[in-house]
Write a protein that holds these residues in place. Structure first.
Motif, mmCIF file in Angstrom:
data_model
loop_
_atom_site.group_PDB
_atom_site.id
_atom_site.type_symbol
_atom_site.label_atom_id
_atom_site.label_comp_id
_atom_site.label_asym_id
_atom_site.label_seq_id
_atom_site.Cartn_x
_atom_site.Cartn_y
_atom_site.Cartn_z
ATOM 1 N N GLY A 113 55.109 28.105 56.609
ATOM 2 C CA GLY A 113 53.797 27.551 56.885
ATOM 3 C C GLY A 113 52.720 28.595 56.647
ATOM 4 N N LEU A 114 51.687 28.251 55.878
ATOM 5 C CA LEU A 114 50.580 29.158 55.600
ATOM 6 C C LEU A 114 49.270 28.512 56.045
ATOM 7 N N ALA A 115 48.411 29.307 56.653
ATOM 8 C CA ALA A 115 47.109 28.823 57.118
ATOM 9 C C ALA A 115 46.139 28.767 55.945
ATOM 10 N N SER A 116 45.754 27.571 55.550
ATOM 11 C CA SER A 116 44.774 27.415 54.473
ATOM 12 C C SER A 116 43.358 27.300 55.019
ATOM 13 N N ALA A 117 43.202 27.299 56.336
ATOM 14 C CA ALA A 117 41.887 27.245 56.971
ATOM 15 C C ALA A 117 41.418 28.664 57.262
ATOM 16 N N GLY A 125 39.795 24.429 51.889
ATOM 17 C CA GLY A 125 40.763 25.456 52.248
ATOM 18 C C GLY A 125 40.979 26.438 51.118
ATOM 19 N N ARG A 126 41.678 27.518 51.442
ATOM 20 C CA ARG A 126 42.054 28.486 50.415
ATOM 21 C C ARG A 126 43.278 29.255 50.879
ATOM 22 N N LEU A 127 43.988 29.806 49.915
ATOM 23 C CA LEU A 127 45.066 30.748 50.182
ATOM 24 C C LEU A 127 44.675 32.078 49.569
ATOM 25 N N THR A 128 44.803 33.150 50.341
ATOM 26 C CA THR A 128 44.454 34.474 49.853
ATOM 27 C C THR A 128 45.580 35.009 48.968
ATOM 28 N N ARG A 129 45.278 36.093 48.254
ATOM 29 C CA ARG A 129 46.298 36.712 47.411
ATOM 30 C C ARG A 129 47.458 37.243 48.253
ATOM 31 N N VAL A 130 47.148 37.748 49.435
ATOM 32 C CA VAL A 130 48.209 38.233 50.334
ATOM 33 C C VAL A 130 49.115 37.078 50.745
ATOM 34 N N HIS A 154 45.610 22.005 53.711
ATOM 35 C CA HIS A 154 44.937 21.480 52.532
ATOM 36 C C HIS A 154 45.948 21.366 51.384
ATOM 37 N N PRO A 155 45.875 20.309 50.594
ATOM 38 C CA PRO A 155 46.837 20.138 49.499
ATOM 39 C C PRO A 155 46.656 21.168 48.394
ATOM 40 N N LEU A 156 47.763 21.490 47.736
ATOM 41 C CA LEU A 156 47.770 22.444 46.626
ATOM 42 C C LEU A 156 47.418 21.810 45.291
ATOM 43 N N VAL A 157 47.345 20.506 45.242
ATOM 44 C CA VAL A 157 47.050 19.814 43.980
ATOM 45 C C VAL A 157 45.951 18.781 44.233
ATOM 46 N N PRO A 158 45.164 18.452 43.203
ATOM 47 C CA PRO A 158 44.195 17.359 43.351
ATOM 48 C C PRO A 158 44.932 16.048 43.612
ATOM 49 N N LEU A 159 44.392 15.249 44.516
ATOM 50 C CA LEU A 159 45.054 13.998 44.878
ATOM 51 C C LEU A 159 44.057 12.841 44.864
ATOM 52 N N PRO A 160 44.550 11.618 44.711
ATOM 53 C CA PRO A 160 43.647 10.464 44.728
ATOM 54 C C PRO A 160 42.861 10.386 46.035
ATOM 55 N N GLY A 161 41.576 10.052 45.931
ATOM 56 C CA GLY A 161 40.735 9.900 47.112
ATOM 57 C C GLY A 161 40.745 8.479 47.642
ATOM 58 N N LEU A 171 42.945 23.072 47.170
ATOM 59 C CA LEU A 171 42.379 24.234 47.849
ATOM 60 C C LEU A 171 42.123 25.372 46.855
ATOM 61 N N ARG A 172 41.284 26.314 47.255
ATOM 62 C CA ARG A 172 40.998 27.471 46.415
ATOM 63 C C ARG A 172 42.226 28.386 46.353
ATOM 64 N N GLY A 173 42.512 28.891 45.182
ATOM 65 C CA GLY A 173 43.705 29.705 44.986
ATOM 66 C C GLY A 173 44.917 28.883 44.637
ATOM 67 N N ALA A 174 44.718 27.568 44.401
ATOM 68 C CA ALA A 174 45.850 26.670 44.167
ATOM 69 C C ALA A 174 46.624 27.037 42.906
ATOM 70 N N ARG A 175 45.921 27.443 41.855
ATOM 71 C CA ARG A 175 46.621 27.743 40.603
ATOM 72 C C ARG A 175 47.588 28.905 40.779
ATOM 73 N N ARG A 176 47.125 29.974 41.430
ATOM 74 C CA ARG A 176 48.012 31.126 41.679
ATOM 75 C C ARG A 176 49.132 30.743 42.632
ATOM 76 N N ALA A 177 48.796 29.938 43.630
ATOM 77 C CA ALA A 177 49.811 29.526 44.606
ATOM 78 C C ALA A 177 50.904 28.698 43.947
ATOM 79 N N LEU A 178 50.536 27.805 43.040
ATOM 80 C CA LEU A 178 51.532 26.964 42.378
ATOM 81 C C LEU A 178 52.441 27.783 41.472
#
Length: 280
Positions: A113-117, A125-130, A154-161, A171-178
Motif C-alpha cells: 500500500g502506498l499513500a498517493s495523498a 494524487g501523486r507518487l514520489t520517486r522514492v 488514486h488510480p494509476l491509469v485514466p478511467l471513465p468518468g 495520479l501524478r507520477g503514474a507513468r513512472r509508477a506503471l
C-alpha cells in the motif's frame, strides 16, 4: 485460494451508521484473508472522524481480521494550510497507521500500500520517486507463487468518468509508477477515489498495460454515492493468474452479491495479459 475484501471511501463524518454496521456484519461473515482499505477514511480529516474509523478497524481486528490501509486526499486537512503543508498525514498516522503495516507478504500473497495523498496535491494524487522505487524493493524478494498487488487511493491509469465520454486523469507520477509495476510483475492494482466500482483491462479506450488489471472500489459507507449503491469488492485468487471479482452492494440494508461473479485469467509470457473468462 486467498480472498481479499477491498473497501474504500468510507468518509466517516459523511457516513451512514446503519451501512457501517451492515459492512461490519458482511466482513465478519465472509472473513477474508485480508481487508484492503483504499483511502478516504474520513470526510474532513478531523480527530473525531479518525477516531470513528479507528474504532471500526479495531473491532474488525479484534475478531481476528487483518487490515492493510492507505490514506486518501480527504484524510489530509483541507482548511489548515500549515498542517497541510508540513504534517499532512499526522492525524492519519496517529489514529490509523500506528501499529499497522502498509506491506503484507506470505507464500501466496504480496500486497503493498502506498499513500498517493500528499499535502500539496489537494484533490489529485501523486507518487514520489522514492515511493516508486519502493515498488521494486518490496516485490524483489516475493516468491513467484505469490499474487502481487499494489494499492493506492488514486488510480494509476485514466478511467471513465461519470459522464459519457469523460475520462478521469491518473495520479501524478503514474507513468513512472506503471513502469515499476511492470518491472516488478505486479498483477493487480487496487484503488478508490471516484466512488465508482469496476474492473478495467487493456483495451482501445484505456491505455492499461495488458499484464495489469485495475480494480476500482465504490464507496463502502458514505452517502456521497454518485448514483451507485454502497459497495465493496471481494477478490478470490485461485492463483496469481486466476482472479474472480464479486461486487457486494447495499441498498440501505445488508450487503449482498446479486450480480454473477466475474472471472479473469492472465496469460503467460512477456506479451501475455489479462482477459475476461466466459462464465461456465
Amino acid at each position: 485460494m486467498r480472498t481479499i475484501a477491498q473497501i474504500s471511501d468510507l468518509h466517516f463524518g459523511a457516513h451512514d451508521p446503519a451501512i457501517v454496521a451492515h459492512l461490519h456484519a458482511a466482513l465478519s461473515a465472509i472473513r477474508p484473508d485480508l481487508i484492503v482499505v483504499s483511502g478516504d477514511l474520513t470526510q474532513r480529516a478531523r480527530k473525531e472522524q479518525f477516531a470513528e474509523a479507528a474504532l471500526f478497524f479495531e473491532r474488525l481486528e479484534t475478531e481476528g481480521l487483518r487490515l492493510l490501509v492507505v490514506p486518501g486526499n480527504h484524510d489530509v486537512p483541507m482548511h489548515k494550510p500549515v498542517q497541510r503543508l508540513f504534517w499532512p498525514l499526522r492525524r492519519y498516522t496517529r489514529f490509523i497507521a500506528r501499529g499497522r503495516s502498509g506491506w503484507y507478504c506470505d507464500a501466496e500473497l504480496a500486497v503493498l500500500g502506498l499513500a498517493s495523498a500528499h499535502g500539496l496535491t489537494v484533490k489529485d494524487g501523486r507518487l514520489t520517486r522514492v515511493q516508486i522505487r519502493s515498488i521494486g524493493d518490496h516485490f524483489a524478494a516475493v516468491p513467484s507463487s505469490a499474487a502481487r498487488i499494489l494499492v493506492t487511493h488514486h488510480p494509476l491509469v485514466p478511467l471513465p468518468g461519470e459522464e459519457k465520454g469523460e475520462i478521469e486523469p491518473a495520479l501524478r507520477g503514474a507513468r513512472r509508477a506503471l513502469k515499476a509495476v511492470k518491472a516488478a510483475d505486479v498483477h493487480l492494482v487496487l484503488a478508490g477515489h471516484h466512488h465508482v466500482p469496476g474492473v478495467s483491462l487493456s483495451g482501445p479506450t484505456l491505455s492499461i498495460d495488458p499484464g495489469v488489471m485495475v480494480v476500482q472500489a465504490g464507496t463502502a459507507t458514505s452517502w456521497r454515492r454518485r448514483r451507485t449503491p454502497n459497495s465493496f469488492n471481494l477478490l478470490i485468487l485461485a492463483s496469481p493468474s486466476e482472479v474472480q471479482v464479486e461486487e457486494w452492494i447495499s441498498e440501505g440494508g445488508a450487503f449482498s452479491c446479486p450480480a454473477p461473479r466475474r472471472s479473469f485469467s492472465r496469460s503467460a509470457g512477456d506479451s501475455g495479459g489479462w482477459a475476461s473468462t466466459p462464465a461456465a
